[in-house]
Write a protein that holds these residues in place. Structure first.
Motif, PDB file in Angstrom:
ATOM      1  N   LYS A   1       0.812  -1.211   0.000  1.00 51.22           N
ATOM      2  CA  LYS A   1       0.000   0.000   0.000  1.00 51.22           C
ATOM      3  C   LYS A   1       0.849   1.266   0.000  1.00 51.22           C
ATOM      4  O   LYS A   1       0.527   2.245  -0.659  1.00 51.22           O
TER       5      LYS A   1
ATOM      6  N   ASN B   1      -6.992  -0.128   3.043  1.00 53.13           N
ATOM      7  CA  ASN B   1      -7.702  -0.275   1.767  1.00 53.13           C
ATOM      8  C   ASN B   1      -8.810   0.759   1.595  1.00 53.13           C
ATOM      9  O   ASN B   1      -9.584   0.692   0.651  1.00 53.13           O
TER      10      ASN B   1
ATOM     11  N   VAL C   1      -2.239   6.430   2.295  1.00 56.30           N
ATOM     12  CA  VAL C   1      -2.616   5.178   1.640  1.00 56.30           C
ATOM     13  C   VAL C   1      -3.952   5.275   0.920  1.00 56.30           C
ATOM     14  O   VAL C   1      -4.388   4.328   0.318  1.00 56.30           O
TER      15      VAL C   1
END
Length: 109
Positions: free
Chosen positions: A15, A78, A108
């Motif tokens: 990431k 995520n 990220v």
């Protein structure tokens, strides 16, 4: 795929691999404490000289420690778990500089 400590560190590396951290002056370092039945361990994320280093060790001269379980950490990196919501609902605990923790997490997205 079963979640392991190693897979969590690897996900974090993937990431942050191409994150643009040029806006960070000096060093920004977070120790991540992963707790839970499925996976547990400690690693650090360090931003220094425009690069991100992620290593499976403790980091003593850190800005903050983030403690959370592996599932929530993966959701966080995520973009499926908002860091502020995670913090306010207790899914993410910060020991130290909360602003530094949130600053690093935003890279990220």
């Amino acid at each position: 795929m079963a979640m392991t400590y190693e897979s969590i560190v690897e996900a974090a590396r993937n990431k942050f691999y191409d994150a643009d951290v040029s806006s960070v002056n000096g060093t920004l370092a977070l120790q991540i404490n992963i707790e839970g039945k499925a996976a547990s361990g400690i690693f650090y994320i360090e931003v220094k000289d425009g690069k991100v280093n992620i290593e499976p060790y403790e980091y003593y001269d850190r800005n903050a420690i983030i403690t959370m379980n592996g599932t929530n950490f993966i959701k966080l990196i995520n973009g499926k778990l908002d860091p502020v919501v995670a913090y306010t609902t207790g899914k993410l605990k910060v020991d130290g500089d909360v602003n530094a923790a949130l600053e690093l997490i935003k890279f990220v997205k």
